[in-house]
Motif scaffolding. Structure first.
Motif, PDB file in Angstrom:
ATOM      1  N   THR A   1       0.772  -1.146   0.061  1.00  0.00           N
ATOM      2  CA  THR A   1       0.055   0.036  -0.070  1.00  0.00           C
ATOM      3  C   THR A   1       0.919   1.220   0.050  1.00  0.00           C
ATOM      4  O   THR A   1       2.106   0.943   0.305  1.00  0.00           O
ATOM      5  CB  THR A   1      -0.886  -0.031   1.244  1.00  0.00           C
ATOM      6  OG1 THR A   1      -0.345   0.101   2.429  1.00  0.00           O
ATOM      7  CG2 THR A   1      -1.579  -1.233   1.285  1.00  0.00           C
TER       8      THR A   1
ATOM      9  N   PRO B   1       0.323  -4.083   4.641  1.00  0.00           N
ATOM     10  CA  PRO B   1      -0.835  -3.813   5.790  1.00  0.00           C
ATOM     11  C   PRO B   1      -0.371  -4.128   6.970  1.00  0.00           C
ATOM     12  O   PRO B   1       0.124  -5.342   6.964  1.00  0.00           O
ATOM     13  CB  PRO B   1      -1.816  -4.887   4.933  1.00  0.00           C
ATOM     14  CG  PRO B   1      -1.387  -4.972   3.511  1.00  0.00           C
ATOM     15  CD  PRO B   1       0.290  -4.891   3.647  1.00  0.00           C
TER      16      PRO B   1
ATOM     17  N   GLU C   1      -7.424  -2.235   6.543  1.00  0.00           N
ATOM     18  CA  GLU C   1      -6.762  -1.536   5.806  1.00  0.00           C
ATOM     19  C   GLU C   1      -7.252  -1.733   4.321  1.00  0.00           C
ATOM     20  O   GLU C   1      -7.444  -0.650   3.528  1.00  0.00           O
ATOM     21  CB  GLU C   1      -5.316  -1.558   5.538  1.00  0.00           C
ATOM     22  CG  GLU C   1      -4.833  -0.893   7.016  1.00  0.00           C
ATOM     23  CD  GLU C   1      -3.381  -0.731   7.188  1.00  0.00           C
ATOM     24  OE1 GLU C   1      -2.433  -1.201   6.013  1.00  0.00           O
ATOM     25  OE2 GLU C   1      -2.566  -0.557   8.168  1.00  0.00           O
ATOM     26  N   VAL C   2      -7.378  -2.924   3.823  1.00  0.00           N
ATOM     27  CA  VAL C   2      -7.662  -3.155   2.361  1.00  0.00           C
ATOM     28  C   VAL C   2      -8.633  -4.204   2.147  1.00  0.00           C
ATOM     29  O   VAL C   2      -9.096  -4.641   1.172  1.00  0.00           O
ATOM     30  CB  VAL C   2      -6.434  -3.910   1.742  1.00  0.00           C
ATOM     31  CG1 VAL C   2      -4.961  -3.048   1.664  1.00  0.00           C
ATOM     32  CG2 VAL C   2      -6.022  -5.239   2.456  1.00  0.00           C
TER      33      VAL C   2
ATOM     34  N   ILE D   1     -10.397  -6.585  -3.017  1.00  0.00           N
ATOM     35  CA  ILE D   1      -9.605  -5.544  -2.041  1.00  0.00           C
ATOM     36  C   ILE D   1      -9.967  -4.232  -2.348  1.00  0.00           C
ATOM     37  O   ILE D   1      -9.972  -3.864  -3.493  1.00  0.00           O
ATOM     38  CB  ILE D   1      -8.095  -6.186  -1.912  1.00  0.00           C
ATOM     39  CG1 ILE D   1      -7.324  -5.879  -3.176  1.00  0.00           C
ATOM     40  CG2 ILE D   1      -8.027  -7.161  -1.087  1.00  0.00           C
ATOM     41  CD1 ILE D   1      -5.900  -6.123  -3.264  1.00  0.00           C
ATOM     42  N   ARG D   2     -10.111  -3.355  -1.585  1.00  0.00           N
ATOM     43  CA  ARG D   2     -10.086  -1.900  -1.660  1.00  0.00           C
ATOM     44  C   ARG D   2      -9.662  -1.134  -0.460  1.00  0.00           C
ATOM     45  O   ARG D   2      -9.775  -1.704   0.455  1.00  0.00           O
ATOM     46  CB  ARG D   2     -11.455  -1.658  -1.959  1.00  0.00           C
ATOM     47  CG  ARG D   2     -12.496  -1.624  -0.814  1.00  0.00           C
ATOM     48  CD  ARG D   2     -13.938  -1.518  -1.127  1.00  0.00           C
ATOM     49  NE  ARG D   2     -14.816  -1.352  -0.014  1.00  0.00           N
ATOM     50  CZ  ARG D   2     -15.097  -2.495   0.942  1.00  0.00           C
ATOM     51  NH1 ARG D   2     -14.682  -3.680   0.559  1.00  0.00           N
ATOM     52  NH2 ARG D   2     -15.998  -2.221   1.632  1.00  0.00           N
ATOM     53  N   PRO D   3      -8.962   0.398  -0.840  1.00  0.00           N
ATOM     54  CA  PRO D   3      -8.425   0.823   0.330  1.00  0.00           C
ATOM     55  C   PRO D   3      -9.337   1.338   1.322  1.00  0.00           C
ATOM     56  O   PRO D   3     -10.451   1.836   0.597  1.00  0.00           O
ATOM     57  CB  PRO D   3      -7.474   1.911  -0.393  1.00  0.00           C
ATOM     58  CG  PRO D   3      -8.295   2.046  -1.776  1.00  0.00           C
ATOM     59  CD  PRO D   3      -8.664   0.753  -2.223  1.00  0.00           C
TER      60      PRO D   3
ATOM     61  N   ILE E   1      -3.667   0.503  -3.495  1.00  0.00           N
ATOM     62  CA  ILE E   1      -3.194  -0.696  -3.005  1.00  0.00           C
ATOM     63  C   ILE E   1      -2.462  -1.167  -4.371  1.00  0.00           C
ATOM     64  O   ILE E   1      -2.952  -0.860  -5.413  1.00  0.00           O
ATOM     65  CB  ILE E   1      -4.296  -1.435  -2.801  1.00  0.00           C
ATOM     66  CG1 ILE E   1      -5.024  -1.138  -1.657  1.00  0.00           C
ATOM     67  CG2 ILE E   1      -3.865  -3.085  -2.813  1.00  0.00           C
ATOM     68  CD1 ILE E   1      -6.585  -1.879  -1.437  1.00  0.00           C
TER      69      ILE E   1
END
Length: 226
Positions: free
Chosen positions: A71, A87, A108-109, A146-148, A156
């Motif tokens: 990240t 992460p 986080e993700v 996944i997404r920030p 990411i």
């Protein structure tokens, strides 16, 4: 770079290889105080859409090439804003490093994994800012959603493991303020600094190459001290 680097797939064979190498590796543990203990997830996934970094080409959609999740920290954070990171974060009271790494990765993700995803640990790394970081190696699989979390993460990146096997890695620079060299890992046309770079280098050496390489002695750039 290893001969098989371009063909490294995120599959059961790679998982078995990494588990074998971690099982044979004797981890060195730092002295942890709870307020200074942290854990990070070294998460192995598919390269997917690619990292989108300068000098690093994108891969076909949801490529099965093995990659690590990194990240860029959000710009508004009080410490280490904008820096490359794995992460992770502080350990809560009563948590193990494994529990903390999985919790922080979910926060986080938005990647939630159970304890079965944990493959092992690498050496603790004591930072200039006073943290003892425990790297926890986890198997993330495809991880397509996944997404920030914008409160902590700006972006990411799925960086192919082959990128960390480059012949010009690691980059070592002698500095006046330390007897040890600063370690960086090249990525695309840029680089990642220690402590994250030191963990990535040890992952390469131990998990992929099967070499019991230590990294705790490497120095960090001055900007990472605070």
């Amino acid at each position: 770079m290893s001969a098989a680097a371009d063909l490294m797939q995120c599959d059961v064979a790679l998982r078995a290889l990494i588990q074998q190498h971690l099982h044979a590796f004797s981890v060195e543990v730092g002295v942890r105080e709870l307020q200074h203990a942290a854990a990070v997830a070294v998460a192995i996934t598919d390269a997917g859409h690619g990292a989108g970094l300068p000098g690093l080409p994108r891969h076909a959609a949801w490529s099965t090439q093995a990659a690590l999740i990194l990240t860029r920290r959000a710009s508004h954070l009080r410490k280490h804003a904008g820096q490359w990171a794995l992460p992770g974060g502080r350990m809560d009271p009563g948590e193990t490093p494994e529990q903390a790494a999985l919790r922080e990765m979910a926060e986080e993700v938005h990647l939630e994994l159970d304890a079965d995803a944990v493959l092992g640990r690498l050496d603790d790394f004591v930072t200039r800012s006073g943290f003892v970081i425990t790297p926890v190696v986890v198997w993330a699989g495809a991880a397509p959603y996944i997404r920030p979390n914008p409160a902590e993460v700006a972006s990411i990146h799925r960086i192919p493991i082959a990128e960390f096997l480059r012949k010009d890695a690691p980059l070592l620079e002698r500095v006046e303020h330390s007897e040890h060299a600063v370690l960086r890992m090249p990525v695309g046309s840029g680089w990642i600094a220690a402590p994250t770079a030191a963990i990535l280098y040890q992952f390469r050496e131990v998990c992929i190459e099967g070499r019991p390489t230590r990294v705790a002695h490497f120095e960090q750039p001055v900007f990472a001290w605070k």
